[in-house]
Structures are given as structure tokens and as C-alpha cells.
Scaffold this motif. Sequence first.
Motif, PDB file in Angstrom:
ATOM      1  N   SER A   1     -75.116 -25.654 -32.819  1.00 22.86           N
ATOM      2  CA  SER A   1     -74.552 -25.649 -34.304  1.00 22.86           C
ATOM      3  C   SER A   1     -72.987 -25.773 -34.354  1.00 22.86           C
ATOM      4  O   SER A   1     -72.375 -25.198 -33.606  1.00 22.86           O
ATOM      5  CB  SER A   1     -75.267 -24.466 -34.937  1.00 22.86           C
TER       6      SER A   1
ATOM      7  N   ARG B   1     -67.592 -23.702 -33.510  1.00 22.20           N
ATOM      8  CA  ARG B   1     -66.523 -23.429 -34.171  1.00 22.20           C
ATOM      9  C   ARG B   1     -65.831 -21.980 -33.650  1.00 22.20           C
ATOM     10  O   ARG B   1     -64.735 -21.999 -33.189  1.00 22.20           O
ATOM     11  CB  ARG B   1     -66.197 -23.520 -35.539  1.00 22.20           C
TER      12      ARG B   1
ATOM     13  N   PHE C   1     -84.392 -20.997 -34.600  1.00 18.04           N
ATOM     14  CA  PHE C   1     -84.618 -21.537 -35.945  1.00 18.04           C
ATOM     15  C   PHE C   1     -86.073 -22.148 -35.778  1.00 18.04           C
ATOM     16  O   PHE C   1     -86.665 -22.150 -37.093  1.00 18.04           O
ATOM     17  CB  PHE C   1     -83.746 -22.691 -36.228  1.00 18.04           C
TER      18      PHE C   1
ATOM     19  N   HIS D   1     -83.905 -16.979 -38.245  1.00 13.26           N
ATOM     20  CA  HIS D   1     -82.778 -16.938 -39.149  1.00 13.26           C
ATOM     21  C   HIS D   1     -82.958 -16.413 -40.488  1.00 13.26           C
ATOM     22  O   HIS D   1     -82.206 -15.864 -41.317  1.00 13.26           O
ATOM     23  CB  HIS D   1     -81.939 -18.023 -39.174  1.00 13.26           C
ATOM     24  N   LYS D   2     -84.508 -16.341 -40.939  1.00 16.28           N
ATOM     25  CA  LYS D   2     -84.591 -15.899 -42.223  1.00 16.28           C
ATOM     26  C   LYS D   2     -85.359 -14.657 -42.195  1.00 16.28           C
ATOM     27  O   LYS D   2     -86.265 -14.266 -43.179  1.00 16.28           O
ATOM     28  CB  LYS D   2     -85.673 -17.100 -42.719  1.00 16.28           C
TER      29      LYS D   2
ATOM     30  N   GLN E   1     -78.057 -17.672 -42.151  1.00 11.90           N
ATOM     31  CA  GLN E   1     -77.639 -18.661 -41.519  1.00 11.90           C
ATOM     32  C   GLN E   1     -76.814 -18.164 -40.141  1.00 11.90           C
ATOM     33  O   GLN E   1     -76.870 -16.970 -39.950  1.00 11.90           O
ATOM     34  CB  GLN E   1     -76.504 -19.352 -42.349  1.00 11.90           C
TER      35      GLN E   1
ATOM     36  N   GLU F   1     -69.493 -15.891 -41.145  1.00  8.93           N
ATOM     37  CA  GLU F   1     -68.678 -17.153 -41.732  1.00  8.93           C
ATOM     38  C   GLU F   1     -67.646 -17.477 -40.536  1.00  8.93           C
ATOM     39  O   GLU F   1     -66.764 -16.568 -40.232  1.00  8.93           O
ATOM     40  CB  GLU F   1     -67.932 -16.610 -42.753  1.00  8.93           C
TER      41      GLU F   1
ATOM     42  N   ARG G   1     -65.157 -19.438 -39.776  1.00  6.40           N
ATOM     43  CA  ARG G   1     -63.856 -19.142 -40.087  1.00  6.40           C
ATOM     44  C   ARG G   1     -63.196 -17.763 -40.214  1.00  6.40           C
ATOM     45  O   ARG G   1     -62.108 -17.302 -39.396  1.00  6.40           O
ATOM     46  CB  ARG G   1     -63.125 -19.924 -41.146  1.00  6.40           C
TER      47      ARG G   1
HETATM   48  N1  GSH Z   1     -69.894 -21.212 -43.983  1.00  2.00           N
HETATM   49  C1  GSH Z   1     -70.900 -20.719 -42.947  1.00  2.00           C
HETATM   50  C2  GSH Z   1     -71.904 -21.949 -42.914  1.00  2.00           C
HETATM   51  C3  GSH Z   1     -72.798 -21.532 -41.935  1.00  2.00           C
HETATM   52  C4  GSH Z   1     -74.020 -22.556 -41.645  1.00  2.00           C
HETATM   53  O1  GSH Z   1     -73.868 -23.655 -42.577  1.00  2.00           O
HETATM   54  N2  GSH Z   1     -74.811 -22.603 -40.822  1.00  2.00           N
HETATM   55  C5  GSH Z   1     -76.017 -23.365 -40.358  1.00  2.00           C
HETATM   56  C6  GSH Z   1     -75.924 -23.737 -38.849  1.00  2.00           C
HETATM   57  S1  GSH Z   1     -74.300 -24.940 -38.715  1.00  2.00           S
HETATM   58  C7  GSH Z   1     -77.170 -22.534 -40.695  1.00  2.00           C
HETATM   59  O2  GSH Z   1     -77.074 -21.550 -40.293  1.00  2.00           O
HETATM   60  N3  GSH Z   1     -78.237 -23.359 -41.258  1.00  2.00           N
HETATM   61  C8  GSH Z   1     -79.157 -22.752 -41.602  1.00  2.00           C
HETATM   62  C9  GSH Z   1     -79.595 -22.547 -42.934  1.00  2.00           C
HETATM   63  O3  GSH Z   1     -78.600 -22.717 -43.846  1.00  2.00           O
HETATM   64  O4  GSH Z   1     -80.941 -22.366 -43.421  1.00  2.00           O
HETATM   65  C10 GSH Z   1     -69.909 -20.661 -41.650  1.00  2.00           C
HETATM   66  O5  GSH Z   1     -68.990 -21.355 -41.563  1.00  2.00           O
HETATM   67  O6  GSH Z   1     -70.316 -19.837 -40.842  1.00  2.00           O
END
Ligand code: GSH
Length: 214
Positions: free
Chosen positions: A11, A16, A35, A40-41, A53, A66, A68
Amino acid sequence: MVLTLYGKPMSTCTRRVAVVLVEKQVLFKFVPVDFSTGEHKTPEHLAKQPFGQVPYIDDDGFIVFESRAICRYICDKYPEQGTSLVPIELKAKALFEQAVSIEGSNFDQFAAPAALEKWFKPNKGLKGNDELAAALLSTLDKKLEGYEAILSKQKYLAGDEVTLADLFHLPYGSLLPKIGFNGLEEKPNVARWWKDITSRQSWLAVKDGIEETA
Ligand SMILES: N[C@@H](CCC(=O)N[C@@H](CS)C(=O)NCC(=O)O)C(=O)O
């Protein structure tokens, strides 16, 4: 207890955080979130990351999500360890904050949704919106002119030292060629910067995925 990163090995947001942990020489445990089973849910995951997420970290019971914000926390916690990544001096810090905003306002806003349409949706068997992606990438290409102007005067986005602001670009920037966008290689100073940050040992260590640790 060792700091634990919960995420998905490939991911963007998980990598990051991982690249920063490596830069800061922080030992960490990686726990993959599955996933495919909807882990994750689940209520257990939502209790830690209310948006369902990844990533999040558990630092001896202290939870942060988050990507960042996690990176900032790691830099604040280990200021003397590894690469500095966040300047302390007033004006250097202001320029760093400016660079962090540049990534959010002029890069991620375009690169991330374009990757969604052209990479993540097709990889899940869904139809992406090619027109939307093309418009986003065209705007991104214009925004890179601003990057070129900055990087023609200094090595990195916040000055002559690498910071978090540069590293924040790595996961989505690396996806761009896979969706047919080569703008990071076309402008001489952007290309020089991009080659520099993508060649860092920290990125080479995590770019192809984070290994699960026991
Ligand atoms: N702004 C969040 C974004 C997190 C994000 O978009 N994670 C994605 C994977 S890169 C995720 O978990 N997606 C699954 C979903 O949204 O259901 C961060 O920087 O941590």
C-alpha cells in the motif's frame, strides 16, 4: 514493546511510513492487514483506524493513523536518530512546512486520484475513468513546472537537505510511470531530484513491499 506498523505490504500509505521508519533507523514490527477478508473493516480495526484504512501504528499502546501524521510523530520522537528529515530552525521549518503543503496541494491531489482510476480500479477488475485520469495528469504535469522552478534553485523541495516533504512523494510518484505518466523524468531538475530520492537505500528497502516480521 517494539513499534508496530499495521498495513498492507504494497500500500502506498503504508510504504510512506515504512520508508521514514527506515530513514530514522527505527526498529519496527510489521503486521499485515488482510484486505481479502475485509479485516480493515472489522470493529477491531475500526477501533484503531475509524476510516477502515491502513496504515496505523501502535507504539506501546499509543495509536496513530494517517501516514503523514505517523511520519511526523516518528521524526518528533527520534530527532537525533537517522536522517534529520524535519528542520528545527524557524525559517528552515517554515520552508519545510511550505514543501509539505506543496506535496498535498500540487502533487497528491492529482497523482492519487489518477492512480485510483488507472491502477487501483483496473487491478480490482473495475472500470476506471480514463478521461478523469488524463485531466488529473495533465494538471499534474503543469504543476511540475512549479517543482522545476523550485528544484532549479535547490536540491530538495525544502532546501538543500532532504526532508519528509520529499519522501512523501515516493509511493505515488513511483506508480505514475505504471499508468503511463513520465512527467517526473521529463524536466531536468525534477528528474535529478526524483532520481536522487528514489535511489535512497530506505526506498530501495521498501519499494517492493514490506516484509512481515515475527
Ligand atoms: N490519508 C490516509 C489514506 C489511507 C489510505 O487511503 N489507505 C488505503 C491504502 S493506501 C486504504 O486503506 N484503502 C482501503 C479503503 O479505503 O477501504 C493516510 O495517509 O494514511
